[in-house]
Enzyme design. Structure first.
Site, mmCIF file in Angstrom:
data_model
loop_
_atom_site.group_PDB
_atom_site.id
_atom_site.type_symbol
_atom_site.label_atom_id
_atom_site.label_comp_id
_atom_site.label_asym_id
_atom_site.label_seq_id
_atom_site.Cartn_x
_atom_site.Cartn_y
_atom_site.Cartn_z
ATOM 1 N NE ARG A 13 -1.393 0.321 4.535
ATOM 2 C CZ ARG A 13 -0.593 1.010 5.335
ATOM 3 N NH1 ARG A 13 -0.197 2.210 5.042
ATOM 4 N NH2 ARG A 13 -0.149 0.468 6.456
ATOM 5 C CG HIS A 46 -4.414 2.003 8.161
ATOM 6 N ND1 HIS A 46 -4.764 0.732 7.802
ATOM 7 C CD2 HIS A 46 -5.368 2.424 9.040
ATOM 8 C CE1 HIS A 46 -5.889 0.391 8.434
ATOM 9 N NE2 HIS A 46 -6.269 1.387 9.182
ATOM 10 C CE1 TYR A 54 2.418 4.356 9.529
ATOM 11 C CE2 TYR A 54 3.303 2.774 7.955
ATOM 12 C CZ TYR A 54 2.262 3.596 8.389
ATOM 13 O OH TYR A 54 1.102 3.648 7.677
#
Lengths: 347, 327
Positions: free
Chosen positions: A262, A266, A275
């Site tokens: 992805r 999110h 991250y």
């Protein structure tokens, strides 16, 4: 290990028409998705959760089963899959705006929490993996109905399998294990597609699992496990087709792990820069499933630049129209908050 | 007099947690997004750098294991502070919290203690809808063996979290999402503790008692301010802990005002409001001058569409209307 990796070239050919249709849905989903991110950044909508990067996994799988008839339990990232099954861009836009007549929930549920009885798309909650035992239960109902003579096992107008999707992050939930185990114990007509994009929101896969593949766990459930390149739409179609045949023939459940990525956060609520590195994201963008399939089709002479231009223009028209109509639609009236908590008596 | 700092609730919680981790190396945090992502609600911002992976554990999406492993770690002598991203996900951890954390000390005759804190963001807003919008604190408070803390401001958040971490029992500690950014004075004292089970009068008054916790207190204070303009003096009782419940404080206020409105963010049946109303009629019947009113959420799952969502919840206007019915 029972897992095998499927290669597209081992499989029978797919018609040019179907390949072009797959490309179209991937493209439509992407453009609709991009527009929705924009609407969120403009403050016009409250929330978006994206399918970007997952289109090949979803479209390849969706064309493999009897869509609209077989029970589908898509998860919140399954925009492309739901478009193939029959949800429209307008349906989706009504959802993100929370407008009256939104078909999944009447604007009661969050966007992308699909539900459409006419298409046998069954809803999920915001707590991940809860749909897996539900899907096992629906597959159980199919087997039950067939066993007691309520349904002809070869009747294509009836659901003959339940297919459920989730991200790899959701496979850490107990409900995934319990649903898989159930499907295995009863050898149900059940397909679980794990779209492994390597991150459970911010937590990387190596901190979610001690084994390298989710599909490695299939053996423990007596379920067939397959790892597939989730950015290869044809490979995805073939492995799902095979799983569908197994389900229809009473040969039991399949766990398909589609490796993908992805390249966006999110959801509209997080920032993925905290991250993962930009280099990693850029590397995956080069493996974009749409560009990749476009190259395959172009090189095979199945898609011309004129075709691509026409599809882009058509997608833009459809997305513009969906947005416009959703914006023009009123919000639900106040009393819409109050009804339907309990179902009425059957008449 | 200790000095005070003006901090948002989020920072007060962060400070409390950080200081407790500095004070006691048995204290560690775990949960989804607590480390690398610095906490979904930024309460653990900077913790991974400061304390390292040993004491700041990112977990898989696995609430049952987060809560269950925290129970085990607590029984083995640690003091886990487990974060459940939002409280709706705590339903997945219900067995670990209710059947185990809350009962182990009693069931095994006091042999094992479960000094555990489960932090969970609670509430609604931003169109998070039915499965994401919950204030089920009273459900957890229904079960004995578990303490339930629900702070309404920064100082309480600070002192209550510290008290929870230092206690020998399991605590469900809920943090209202809407309150995270709200600033307030916080005592600059590493040993500032709000005793477990002790409520607080947030505003004194003589005409009616408003009983609330967490975000409900804010609505009550706003309502009280408005009503004061009309000469109605409300006493706002913030119970702070749903368990143990400071009924003595509620009774004392009620005996003075003889009227009560109970404000809760959660659903009306079998609720905080039901409990307080029942106890008031049982223990203060002779002091009651009017029916006890409740202001609760509407009895429906929370819808997505923005205006419908707002409609479902209490607010200061609804509190004012309820007060006017009985004063």
């Amino acid at each position: 290990m029972a897992v095998k990796t499927q290669k597209a070239q081992q499989a029978p050919p797919v018609s040019p028409e179907l390949q072009r249709e797959m490309y179209w849905y991937m493209l439509l989903s992407r453009r609709l998705d991009e527009r929705t991110w924009m609407l969120h950044r403009q403050g016009k909508i409250a929330f978006h959760i994206s399918a970007i990067g997952h289109e090949a996994a979803q479209v390849g799988a969706a064309f493999a089963f009897n869509r609209g008839v077989d029970y589908a339990y898509p998860y919140y990232r399954d925009l492309a899959m739901c478009l193939v099954i029959g949800m429209t861009p307008l349906d989706f836009m009504l959802g993100v705006y929370g407008k009256e007549g939104e078909p999944s929930s009447g604007a009661r549920q969050m966007p992308s929490h699909w539900s459409n009885k006419k298409l046998n798309i069954v809803s999920q909650s915001a707590s991940v993996a809860t749909q897996v035992p539900h899907a096992a239960g629906s597959a159980f109902a199919i087997k039950y109905r067939q066993k007691v003579g309520l349904q002809d096992p070869n009747d294509p107008t009836q659901p003959r399998l339940a297919i459920v999707c989730l991200g790899e992050g959701s496979t850490s939930q107990g409900e995934w294990h319990e649903g898989m185990n159930w499907a295995g114990v009863h050898q149900l007509p059940f397909i679980c597609i794990v779209q492994n994009n390597h991150y459970a929101i911010s937590v990387p896969f190596d901190q979610q699992s001690a084994v390298p593949n989710v599909a490695d766990r299939a053996a423990a459930y007596g379920v067939k496990g397959v790892v597939v390149d989730g950015n290869d739409v044809l490979a995805m179609y073939h492995v799902t087709r095979e799983a569908v045949e197994r389900a229809y023939n009473g040969e039991g459940p399949t766990l398909i792990e589609a490796k993908t990525y992805r390249p966006v956060p999110h959801s509209s609520d997080d920032d993925d820069r905290s991250y993962r590195s930009r280099e990693e994201v850029e590397e995956w963008k080069r493996k974009d499933p749409i560009l990749r399939f476009q190259k395959v089709l172009t090189e095979a002479g199945l898609l011309t630049q004129a075709d691509i231009d026409e599809m882009e223009a058509r997608a833009k028209r459809i997305v513009d129209e969906a947005q416009k109509r959703a914006e023009e639609t009123p919000y639900p009236p106040g009393h819409a908050a109050l009804g339907d908590v309990y179902a009425p008596l059957e008449s | 007099m200790v000095a005070v700092k003006n901090l948002p609730v989020r920072e007060a919680l962060r400070k409390a947690l950080m200081e407790e981790m500095e004070r006691d190396e048995r204290v560690f945090v775990m949960g989804q997004e607590v480390g690398q992502w610095q906490g979904t609600h930024r309460v653990t911002q900077g913790f991974l750098d400061k304390f390292g992976e040993k004491r700041v554990r990112d977990t898989p999406i696995s609430e049952m294991a987060i809560a269950g492993a925290a129970v085990g770690a607590a029984m083995a002598g640690l003091r886990p502070v487990a974060e459940i991203m939002t409280i709706n996900f705590a339903f997945l951890a219900f067995d670990a919290l209710i059947n185990h954390a809350a009962k182990i000390h009693y069931m095994f005759n006091g042999q094992f203690r479960v000094p555990l804190v489960v932090r969970a963001a609670s509430g609604w807003g931003n169109q998070a809808t039915a499965t994401h919008s919950h204030t089920p604190e009273p459900i957890f408070a229904h079960f004995t063996g578990l303490y339930v803390g629900c702070p309404s401001n920064a100082a309480d958040a600070y002192g209550m979290l510290k008290a929870s971490i230092r206690d020998e029992n399991p605590v469900l500690f809920t943090e209202s999402i809407a309150l995270y950014p709200k600033p307030g004075p916080v005592p600059d004292d590493v040993d500032y503790l709000v005793p477990i089970g002790k409520g607080d009068i947030k505003r004194e008054g003589k005409h009616v008692t408003l009983v609330a916790y967490a975000r409900g207190v804010e609505w009550c204070l706003t309502a009280a301010k408005e009503l004061a303009k009309e000469g109605i003096e409300c006493e706002v009782v913030d119970v702070r802990w749903l368990r143990p419940l400071d009924t003595a404080l509620v009774f004392e206020s009620f005996k003075k005002t003889n009227r009560a409105v109970i404000v809760e963010e959660s659903l009306p049946l079998y609720s905080f409001g039901s409990e307080i109303a029942a106890q008031l009629q049982e223990h203060c019947f002779d002091y009651m001058d009017a029916p006890i009113k409740r202001v609760s959420a509407l009895d429906v799952p929370v819808p997505y569409s923005h205006d419908l969502e707002l409609m479902c919840f209490p607010n200061a206007e609804k509190v004012i209307a309820a007060v006017k019915e009985i004063v």
